[in-house]
Design a protein around this motif. Structure first.
Motif, PDB file in Angstrom:
ATOM      1  N   VAL A  87      -2.207   9.324   6.459  1.00 36.82           N
ATOM      2  CA  VAL A  87      -2.119   9.272   7.717  1.00 36.82           C
ATOM      3  C   VAL A  87      -1.714  10.778   8.268  1.00 36.82           C
ATOM      4  N   LYS A  88      -2.802  11.339   9.080  1.00 33.88           N
ATOM      5  CA  LYS A  88      -2.652  12.786   9.572  1.00 33.88           C
ATOM      6  C   LYS A  88      -2.661  12.630  11.309  1.00 33.88           C
ATOM      7  N   VAL A  89      -2.702  13.859  11.690  1.00 32.44           N
ATOM      8  CA  VAL A  89      -2.785  13.983  12.982  1.00 32.44           C
ATOM      9  C   VAL A  89      -4.076  14.706  13.383  1.00 32.44           C
ATOM     10  N   LYS A  90      -4.499  15.854  12.872  1.00 31.33           N
ATOM     11  CA  LYS A  90      -5.728  16.347  12.997  1.00 31.33           C
ATOM     12  C   LYS A  90      -6.720  16.381  11.844  1.00 31.33           C
ATOM     13  N   GLU A  91      -7.752  16.740  12.238  1.00 28.34           N
ATOM     14  CA  GLU A  91      -8.910  16.629  11.350  1.00 28.34           C
ATOM     15  C   GLU A  91      -8.457  17.601   9.930  1.00 28.34           C
ATOM     16  N   PRO A  92      -8.984  17.035   8.875  1.00 27.10           N
ATOM     17  CA  PRO A  92      -8.458  17.720   7.500  1.00 27.10           C
ATOM     18  C   PRO A  92      -9.228  19.079   7.430  1.00 27.10           C
ATOM     19  N   GLN A  93      -8.325  19.844   6.934  1.00 33.06           N
ATOM     20  CA  GLN A  93      -8.803  21.250   6.619  1.00 33.06           C
ATOM     21  C   GLN A  93      -9.646  21.273   5.419  1.00 33.06           C
ATOM     22  N   PRO A  94     -10.661  22.194   5.182  1.00 35.85           N
ATOM     23  CA  PRO A  94     -11.396  22.137   3.976  1.00 35.85           C
ATOM     24  C   PRO A  94     -10.770  21.882   2.864  1.00 35.85           C
ATOM     25  N   ASP A  95      -9.660  22.498   2.495  1.00 37.61           N
ATOM     26  CA  ASP A  95      -8.753  22.374   1.159  1.00 37.61           C
ATOM     27  C   ASP A  95      -8.507  20.746   1.239  1.00 37.61           C
ATOM     28  N   GLU A  96      -8.137  20.287   2.367  1.00 34.80           N
ATOM     29  CA  GLU A  96      -7.783  18.732   2.147  1.00 34.80           C
ATOM     30  C   GLU A  96      -8.964  17.716   2.033  1.00 34.80           C
ATOM     31  N   CYS A  97      -9.965  18.168   2.516  1.00 33.86           N
ATOM     32  CA  CYS A  97     -11.165  17.630   2.391  1.00 33.86           C
ATOM     33  C   CYS A  97     -11.418  17.480   0.819  1.00 33.86           C
ATOM     34  N   ARG A  98     -11.382  18.627   0.069  1.00 28.60           N
ATOM     35  CA  ARG A  98     -11.455  18.322  -1.336  1.00 28.60           C
ATOM     36  C   ARG A  98     -10.550  17.548  -1.910  1.00 28.60           C
ATOM     37  N   MET A  99      -9.515  17.253  -1.485  1.00 28.36           N
ATOM     38  CA  MET A  99      -8.504  16.421  -1.963  1.00 28.36           C
ATOM     39  C   MET A  99      -8.695  14.892  -2.023  1.00 28.36           C
ATOM     40  N   LEU A 100      -9.486  14.719  -0.964  1.00 26.26           N
ATOM     41  CA  LEU A 100      -9.866  13.190  -0.503  1.00 26.26           C
ATOM     42  C   LEU A 100     -10.499  12.710  -2.006  1.00 26.26           C
ATOM     43  N   ARG A 101     -10.297  11.381  -2.165  1.00 29.35           N
ATOM     44  CA  ARG A 101     -11.190  10.731  -3.135  1.00 29.35           C
ATOM     45  C   ARG A 101     -11.868   9.402  -2.785  1.00 29.35           C
TER      46      ARG A 101
ATOM     47  N   HIS B 296       5.672  -1.575   2.051  1.00 32.52           N
ATOM     48  CA  HIS B 296       4.785  -0.596   1.773  1.00 32.52           C
ATOM     49  C   HIS B 296       5.620   0.573   1.201  1.00 32.52           C
ATOM     50  N   ASN B 297       5.137   1.287   0.762  1.00 31.24           N
ATOM     51  CA  ASN B 297       5.856   2.581   0.275  1.00 31.24           C
ATOM     52  C   ASN B 297       4.963   3.881   1.028  1.00 31.24           C
ATOM     53  N   VAL B 298       6.176   4.807   1.240  1.00 35.65           N
ATOM     54  CA  VAL B 298       5.518   6.080   2.054  1.00 35.65           C
ATOM     55  C   VAL B 298       6.062   7.333   1.333  1.00 35.65           C
ATOM     56  N   LEU B 299       4.747   8.065   1.154  1.00 34.70           N
ATOM     57  CA  LEU B 299       5.194   9.436   0.963  1.00 34.70           C
ATOM     58  C   LEU B 299       5.065  10.335   1.929  1.00 34.70           C
ATOM     59  N   VAL B 300       6.055  11.562   1.969  1.00 38.61           N
ATOM     60  CA  VAL B 300       6.003  12.304   3.163  1.00 38.61           C
ATOM     61  C   VAL B 300       6.382  13.718   2.544  1.00 38.61           C
ATOM     62  N   GLN B 301       5.391  14.794   2.996  1.00 39.03           N
ATOM     63  CA  GLN B 301       5.723  15.889   2.216  1.00 39.03           C
ATOM     64  C   GLN B 301       6.673  16.624   2.877  1.00 39.03           C
TER      65      GLN B 301
ATOM     66  N   MET C 148       0.807  -1.387  -0.021  1.00 41.22           N
ATOM     67  CA  MET C 148      -0.089  -0.050  -0.049  1.00 41.22           C
ATOM     68  C   MET C 148       0.822   1.174  -0.155  1.00 41.22           C
ATOM     69  N   LEU C 149       0.546   2.374  -0.554  1.00 46.15           N
ATOM     70  CA  LEU C 149       1.044   3.769  -0.654  1.00 46.15           C
ATOM     71  C   LEU C 149       0.383   4.585   0.516  1.00 46.15           C
ATOM     72  N   VAL C 150       1.323   4.847   1.566  1.00 47.62           N
ATOM     73  CA  VAL C 150       0.913   5.695   2.529  1.00 47.62           C
ATOM     74  C   VAL C 150       1.268   7.022   2.421  1.00 47.62           C
ATOM     75  N   GLY C 151       0.439   7.965   2.604  1.00 48.83           N
ATOM     76  CA  GLY C 151       0.735   9.459   2.412  1.00 48.83           C
ATOM     77  C   GLY C 151       0.746  10.064   3.762  1.00 48.83           C
ATOM     78  N   VAL C 152       1.892  11.000   4.020  1.00 48.58           N
ATOM     79  CA  VAL C 152       1.976  11.815   5.206  1.00 48.58           C
ATOM     80  C   VAL C 152       2.108  13.400   4.716  1.00 48.58           C
ATOM     81  N   PRO C 153       1.007  13.980   4.882  1.00 50.36           N
ATOM     82  CA  PRO C 153       1.128  15.305   4.639  1.00 50.36           C
ATOM     83  C   PRO C 153       1.720  16.322   5.838  1.00 50.36           C
TER      84      PRO C 153
END
Length: 373
Positions: A72-86, A31-36, A1-6
């Protein structure tokens, strides 16, 4: 699985969803991990450390959301992050949906599979992914109360521990769970006079056995709350109804009768707060005053000690992250009822009963989302 950390976007939020050791746990399993880039820089976790653990560094959060199977995050997604979810993408983070209809609506519309740390249960009971941050917040609550009691910050000018010949300050803790227990430990350590209120007599009995005459215990009802609050120098609200909006236990009328310069710390603010006069604040602007009473209602208190909080949180969250990555969310949840209780929104449905009730959505049992998978 590709796991992302913004990188986190909430005001003064420096925690990060995965530490380099957690990344290594995932990459060692294939697994593969992307980190911003810069996601952990503020707490001394460099991009080089993430790369050494096997992560790929990307510049933009949009690339993390676009490519990752699980974010994988810590806090709830902000509005722009919600729009990036699929649709079908896994979001694994704190959500606190009951007092947040806008976020809930955005997550429902995203079609994503949204798993909330704060409602995942443990084999021995309790909320093990919420507990470490509750421990941090409970301890910080007393620090914040002591700080804002100083007269320069609008407080009464009271030293919680007092000095010989001068009485100590009075700390009232509402709720004897993880937050309350950690708060009272800190308050006792400072030498304050401490009163703790809870509806569980068994829990009060346990605390009495441990702390004896260093605390006063009281059964929580309208009268005992009023009596304690009106005598308090610091009031700490640590009441939790898992996944639901917090009950309003301290009223506006109570606040109007409190000592001028008293401090209220609402640790339940993520779930809407347990004081009627509470509204969420930030680390940039943490307090406001109502009727002469200082209110501290920062919605991400542990973010102020972000390094400690990040490692404590990862200790609790990595096990389920590995299960989700290894098995996929359907199988992982079929095999683990405790993880299944973390499913709050799934493919356009609200799958946590308290959230559905509080926000007026049709409740769909999480088991229904697993059928046929």
């Amino acid at each position: 699985m590709l796991v992302g950390v913004p990188k986190e976007r909430k005001n003064h939020e420096y925690r990060v969803g995965l530490t380099p050791p957690s990344v290594r746990e995932l990459t060692s399993r294939g697994h593969n991990v992307l980190v911003q880039a810069g996601a952990g820089a503020a707490i001394g976790l460099s991009d080089g450390q993430y790369q050494s653990a096997g992560a790929e560094i990307v510049v933009q959060a949009s690339e993390v959301f676009e490519r990752a199977d699980m974010v994988v995050k810590v806090k709830e997604p902000q509005p722009d992050e919600c729009r990036m979810l699929r649709p079908d993408q896994i979001l694994y983070t704190y959500l606190h949906l009951a007092p947040d209809p806008e976020q809930t609506k955005a997550l429902v519309e995203s079609g994503a599979v949204c798993i909330a740390y704060e409602t995942i249960t443990g084999p021995g009971g309790g909320l093990p992914l919420l507990a470490p941050m509750s421990e941090v917040a409970g301890r910080m609550a007393v620090q914040a109360g002591a700080h804002y009691l100083e007269i320069a910050h609008g407080g009464r000018g009271v030293l919680l521990g007092g000095v010989p010949g001068v009485a100590p300050g009075h700390v009232v803790v509402i709720g004897a769970g993880v937050v309350g227990t950690n708060a009272l430990q800190m308050a006792i350590g400072l030498g304050a006079r401490v009163t703790v209120l809870d509806k569980s007599v068994d829990r009060l009995r346990q605390l009495d056995l441990v702390f004896g005459n260093r605390i006063t215990t009281a059964y929580s009802n309208a009268q005992s709350i009023e009596d304690a609050v009106l005598d308090a120098d610091v009031v700490i609200g640590g009441v939790l109804v898992p996944g639901a909006a917090a009950p309003k236990l301290v009223t506006r009328e109570h606040v109007g009768k409190m000592k001028q310069g008293a401090v209220m710390v609402d640790v339940a603010i993520d779930q809407g707060g347990c004081f009627e006069t509470s509204h969420a604040t930030t680390h940039a602007d943490p307090v406001y005053i109502v009727d002469g009473v200082v209110h501290y209602c920062v919605a991400n208190m542990p973010g102020a000690v972000a390094r400690t909080s990040t490692f404590a949180l990862n200790n609790a969250t990595i096990g389920h992250a590995i299960a989700l990555a290894d098995k996929g969310w359907q199988r992982a949840m079929k095999e683990d009822v405790h993880l299944r209780r973390g499913l709050n929104v799934c493919k356009g449905n609200v799958t946590y009963q308290a959230v559905a009730r509080d926000l007026g959505y049709k409740y769909v049992a999480p088991e229904a989302m697993l059928e046929g998978n």
